[in-house]
Enzyme design. Structure first.
Site, PDB file in Angstrom:
ATOM      1  N   SER A   1       0.854  -1.189   0.000  1.00 55.54           N
ATOM      2  CA  SER A   1       0.000   0.000   0.000  1.00 55.54           C
ATOM      3  C   SER A   1       0.888   1.237   0.000  1.00 55.54           C
ATOM      4  O   SER A   1       1.748   1.393   0.868  1.00 55.54           O
ATOM      5  CB  SER A   1      -0.903   0.008   1.237  1.00 55.54           C
ATOM      6  OG  SER A   1      -1.397   1.328   1.429  1.00 55.54           O
TER       7      SER A   1
ATOM      8  N   HIS B   1      -1.180  -1.929  -3.815  1.00 54.91           N
ATOM      9  CA  HIS B   1      -2.512  -1.718  -3.228  1.00 54.91           C
ATOM     10  C   HIS B   1      -2.777  -0.211  -3.166  1.00 54.91           C
ATOM     11  O   HIS B   1      -2.003   0.541  -2.573  1.00 54.91           O
ATOM     12  CB  HIS B   1      -2.505  -2.357  -1.831  1.00 54.91           C
ATOM     13  CG  HIS B   1      -3.768  -2.222  -1.050  1.00 54.91           C
ATOM     14  ND1 HIS B   1      -4.723  -3.228  -0.976  1.00 54.91           N
ATOM     15  CD2 HIS B   1      -4.233  -1.221  -0.264  1.00 54.91           C
ATOM     16  CE1 HIS B   1      -5.707  -2.850  -0.181  1.00 54.91           C
ATOM     17  NE2 HIS B   1      -5.447  -1.633   0.260  1.00 54.91           N
TER      18      HIS B   1
ATOM     19  N   ASP C   1      -5.218   2.770  -2.060  1.00 53.34           N
ATOM     20  CA  ASP C   1      -6.294   3.125  -1.139  1.00 53.34           C
ATOM     21  C   ASP C   1      -6.969   4.418  -1.568  1.00 53.34           C
ATOM     22  O   ASP C   1      -6.430   5.506  -1.403  1.00 53.34           O
ATOM     23  CB  ASP C   1      -5.740   3.279   0.278  1.00 53.34           C
ATOM     24  CG  ASP C   1      -5.339   1.949   0.883  1.00 53.34           C
ATOM     25  OD1 ASP C   1      -6.206   1.048   0.938  1.00 53.34           O
ATOM     26  OD2 ASP C   1      -4.171   1.802   1.287  1.00 53.34           O
TER      27      ASP C   1
ATOM     28  N   MET D   1      -9.893   7.045  -0.983  1.00 49.72           N
ATOM     29  CA  MET D   1     -10.806   7.490   0.088  1.00 49.72           C
ATOM     30  C   MET D   1     -11.460   8.811  -0.309  1.00 49.72           C
ATOM     31  O   MET D   1     -10.805   9.680  -0.883  1.00 49.72           O
ATOM     32  CB  MET D   1     -10.024   7.694   1.395  1.00 49.72           C
ATOM     33  CG  MET D   1      -9.186   6.483   1.799  1.00 49.72           C
ATOM     34  SD  MET D   1      -8.471   6.691   3.426  1.00 49.72           S
ATOM     35  CE  MET D   1      -7.305   5.320   3.455  1.00 49.72           C
TER      36      MET D   1
ATOM     37  N   HIS E   1      -8.449  -0.391  -3.749  1.00 49.80           N
ATOM     38  CA  HIS E   1      -9.302  -0.592  -2.569  1.00 49.80           C
ATOM     39  C   HIS E   1     -10.097   0.693  -2.382  1.00 49.80           C
ATOM     40  O   HIS E   1      -9.566   1.699  -1.926  1.00 49.80           O
ATOM     41  CB  HIS E   1      -8.406  -0.895  -1.343  1.00 49.80           C
ATOM     42  CG  HIS E   1      -9.174  -0.988  -0.062  1.00 49.80           C
ATOM     43  ND1 HIS E   1      -8.567  -0.889   1.178  1.00 49.80           N
ATOM     44  CD2 HIS E   1     -10.496  -1.192   0.194  1.00 49.80           C
ATOM     45  CE1 HIS E   1      -9.479  -1.015   2.125  1.00 49.80           C
ATOM     46  NE2 HIS E   1     -10.653  -1.189   1.559  1.00 49.80           N
TER      47      HIS E   1
ATOM     48  N   MET F   1     -12.542   2.991  -0.719  1.00 48.64           N
ATOM     49  CA  MET F   1     -13.269   3.329   0.507  1.00 48.64           C
ATOM     50  C   MET F   1     -14.076   4.583   0.194  1.00 48.64           C
ATOM     51  O   MET F   1     -13.775   5.683   0.662  1.00 48.64           O
ATOM     52  CB  MET F   1     -12.272   3.532   1.662  1.00 48.64           C
ATOM     53  CG  MET F   1     -11.656   2.223   2.133  1.00 48.64           C
ATOM     54  SD  MET F   1     -10.099   2.449   3.003  1.00 48.64           S
ATOM     55  CE  MET F   1      -8.969   2.482   1.606  1.00 48.64           C
TER      56      MET F   1
ATOM     57  N   MET G   1     -10.711  -6.634   6.506  1.00 47.58           N
ATOM     58  CA  MET G   1     -10.066  -5.474   7.133  1.00 47.58           C
ATOM     59  C   MET G   1      -9.743  -5.795   8.592  1.00 47.58           C
ATOM     60  O   MET G   1     -10.637  -6.170   9.357  1.00 47.58           O
ATOM     61  CB  MET G   1     -10.982  -4.248   7.098  1.00 47.58           C
ATOM     62  CG  MET G   1     -11.294  -3.693   5.718  1.00 47.58           C
ATOM     63  SD  MET G   1      -9.895  -2.982   4.865  1.00 47.58           S
ATOM     64  CE  MET G   1      -9.337  -1.722   5.995  1.00 47.58           C
TER      65      MET G   1
ATOM     66  N   PHE H   1      -7.034   4.962   7.722  1.00 46.93           N
ATOM     67  CA  PHE H   1      -5.664   5.411   7.984  1.00 46.93           C
ATOM     68  C   PHE H   1      -4.702   4.231   8.061  1.00 46.93           C
ATOM     69  O   PHE H   1      -5.088   3.143   8.495  1.00 46.93           O
ATOM     70  CB  PHE H   1      -5.605   6.194   9.300  1.00 46.93           C
ATOM     71  CG  PHE H   1      -6.490   7.404   9.286  1.00 46.93           C
ATOM     72  CD1 PHE H   1      -6.038   8.610   8.754  1.00 46.93           C
ATOM     73  CD2 PHE H   1      -7.788   7.334   9.758  1.00 46.93           C
ATOM     74  CE1 PHE H   1      -6.874   9.721   8.706  1.00 46.93           C
ATOM     75  CE2 PHE H   1      -8.630   8.436   9.717  1.00 46.93           C
ATOM     76  CZ  PHE H   1      -8.166   9.638   9.190  1.00 46.93           C
ATOM     77  N   GLY H   2      -3.467   4.488   7.658  1.00 45.01           N
ATOM     78  CA  GLY H   2      -2.416   3.497   7.843  1.00 45.01           C
ATOM     79  C   GLY H   2      -1.876   3.572   9.258  1.00 45.01           C
ATOM     80  O   GLY H   2      -2.226   4.467  10.032  1.00 45.01           O
ATOM     81  N   GLY H   3      -1.049   2.617   9.602  1.00 41.36           N
ATOM     82  CA  GLY H   3      -0.337   2.663  10.873  1.00 41.36           C
ATOM     83  C   GLY H   3      -1.157   2.298  12.103  1.00 41.36           C
ATOM     84  O   GLY H   3      -0.748   2.578  13.229  1.00 41.36           O
TER      85      GLY H   3
ATOM     86  N   ASP I   1      -6.049  -6.686   5.133  1.00 42.27           N
ATOM     87  CA  ASP I   1      -5.627  -5.284   5.033  1.00 42.27           C
ATOM     88  C   ASP I   1      -5.690  -4.587   6.386  1.00 42.27           C
ATOM     89  O   ASP I   1      -6.759  -4.464   6.980  1.00 42.27           O
ATOM     90  CB  ASP I   1      -6.530  -4.560   4.032  1.00 42.27           C
ATOM     91  CG  ASP I   1      -6.057  -3.147   3.736  1.00 42.27           C
ATOM     92  OD1 ASP I   1      -4.914  -2.803   4.100  1.00 42.27           O
ATOM     93  OD2 ASP I   1      -6.837  -2.380   3.136  1.00 42.27           O
ATOM     94  N   GLY I   2      -4.524  -4.120   6.843  1.00 43.76           N
ATOM     95  CA  GLY I   2      -4.466  -3.294   8.045  1.00 43.76           C
ATOM     96  C   GLY I   2      -3.625  -3.902   9.157  1.00 43.76           C
ATOM     97  O   GLY I   2      -3.908  -5.000   9.642  1.00 43.76           O
TER      98      GLY I   2
ATOM     99  N   GLY J   1       1.484  -1.670   4.493  1.00 43.18           N
ATOM    100  CA  GLY J   1       1.538  -0.243   4.208  1.00 43.18           C
ATOM    101  C   GLY J   1       2.633   0.484   4.942  1.00 43.18           C
ATOM    102  O   GLY J   1       3.819   0.419   4.571  1.00 43.18           O
ATOM    103  N   SER J   2       2.268   1.158   6.020  1.00 40.94           N
ATOM    104  CA  SER J   2       3.161   2.106   6.693  1.00 40.94           C
ATOM    105  C   SER J   2       4.533   1.543   7.035  1.00 40.94           C
ATOM    106  O   SER J   2       5.542   2.245   6.967  1.00 40.94           O
ATOM    107  CB  SER J   2       2.483   2.614   7.971  1.00 40.94           C
ATOM    108  OG  SER J   2       2.096   1.540   8.783  1.00 40.94           O
TER     109      SER J   2
HETATM  110  C1  DX5 Z   1      -6.420   1.529   5.678  1.00 43.67           C
HETATM  111  C2  DX5 Z   1      -5.957   1.060   4.337  1.00 43.67           C
HETATM  112  C3  DX5 Z   1      -4.784   0.176   4.369  1.00 43.67           C
HETATM  113  C4  DX5 Z   1      -3.521   0.804   4.901  1.00 43.67           C
HETATM  114  C5  DX5 Z   1      -2.681  -0.279   5.479  1.00 43.67           C
HETATM  115  O1  DX5 Z   1      -7.675   2.085   5.564  1.00 43.67           O
HETATM  116  O2  DX5 Z   1      -6.994   0.358   3.694  1.00 43.67           O
HETATM  117  O3  DX5 Z   1      -4.531  -0.372   3.087  1.00 43.67           O
HETATM  118  O4  DX5 Z   1      -2.763   1.469   3.941  1.00 43.67           O
HETATM  119  O5  DX5 Z   1      -1.628   0.334   6.125  1.00 43.67           O
HETATM  120  P1  DX5 Z   1      -0.940  -0.351   7.377  1.00 43.67           P
HETATM  121  O6  DX5 Z   1      -0.176  -1.523   6.852  1.00 43.67           O
HETATM  122  O7  DX5 Z   1      -0.069   0.717   7.914  1.00 43.67           O
HETATM  123  O8  DX5 Z   1      -2.019  -0.755   8.331  1.00 43.67           O
HETATM  124 ZN    ZN Z   2      -6.434  -0.704   1.856  1.00 45.19          ZN
END
Ligand code: DX5
Ligand code: ZN
Length: 241
Positions: free
Chosen positions: A10, A35, A37, A39, A68, A70, A139, A145-147, A181-182, A203-204
């Site tokens: 991501s 991936h 994201d 939003m 993805h 959202m 999910m 949000f990431g992280g 994811d997440g 992701g992060s």
């Molecule tokens: C969150 C996103 C994820 C996010 C994952 O809403 O859908 O794809 O980027 O990031 P990490 O790996 O940091 O949870």
């Molecule tokens: Zn995602």
């Protein structure tokens, strides 16, 4: 079976001013796919990018693009996401609009179709669309949000998610992928592997200062593969119970 765990990187928390470079770095580091994201500030309290950015990023790599979405109105924008060159498009089962026509549109375009479920949504919400799904995205954080921290109770859905799929008679068989994811990291990847998830979204972690992308991806894949070997596969659809 046999299949190795794939990582979809991501780019949400990467340097968004250098998306092409970041995408290539992720691929060079072993990401099997990217991936994306999307939003809208309505379905989730955050805004990222849309189909135009994805289209511009498309030439950065030949690896598959997993979108993805959202967003509250995936149907309204679906033509644009298809035209942007996504290889799979996943949107949320929680949207308040008809889902089936949008899934059919994605499949008709030759793109893999997926539904994502938030942590509190039961797998039973996917049942009406079972014959139209190539991907179920579990999910393990609240989307937006990431992280965030991996939610282990939501991860309990990973194994059983494989039972959702049903191929349509006379149609191409589903690719049957469960994405998680997440909050995926070294600590949580064995849980994903034990549930036989095909694709882990990372992701992060990849973009944290000082982290080596290649080392992170390799470790996460190895830990998931190890757990996948030692714990038996979920019962195939129709066999359980
Ligand atoms: C969150 C996103 C994820 C996010 C994952 O809403 O859908 O794809 O980027 O990031 P990490 O790996 O940091 O949870
Ligand atoms: Zn995602």
């Amino acid at each position: 079976m046999g299949r190795r765990t794939q990582v979809s990187a991501s780019i949400l928390d990467s340097d968004l001013a250098n998306l092409s470079r970041e995408t290539r770095l992720a691929v060079k580091g072993g990401a099997n796919r990217i991936h994306l994201d999307v939003m809208d500030g309505h379905f989730v309290p955050n805004i990222t990018f849309g189909p135009t950015v994805i289209k511009r990023l498309r030439p950065a790599t030949r690896r598959p693009f997993d979108a993805h979405l959202m967003i509250s109105e995936p149907g309204r924008y679906m033509d644009q996401f298809i035209a942007a060159g996504c290889d799979s498009i996943t949107f949320h089962v929680e949207v308040e609009e008809p889902i089936e026509p949008t899934l059919l549109k994605i499949r008709k375009a030759g793109v893999l179709a997926g539904l994502a479920i938030k942590p509190a949504t039961p797998l039973s919400a996917l049942a009406p669309y079972a014959e139209l799904l190539d991907i179920v995205m579990v999910m393990t954080v609240e989307p937006g949000f990431g992280g965030q921290k991996f939610m282990y109770d939501a991860a309990a859905k990973i194994g059983p998610a494989h039972d959702v799929f049903r191929d349509r008679p006379g149609e191409r068989p589903s690719a049957r992928e469960v994405h998680v994811d997440g909050g995926v990291n070294r600590a949580s990847s064995p849980t994903c592997g034990a549930g036989h998830a095909e694709v882990l979204v990372v992701g992060s972690l990849l973009w944290k200062k000082g982290n080596d992308i290649e080392r992170e991806i390799r470790a996460i894949k190895a830990l998931a593969d190890e757990a996948r070997k030692t714990r038996s596969a979920p019962a195939p659809a129709g066999v359980a119970g």
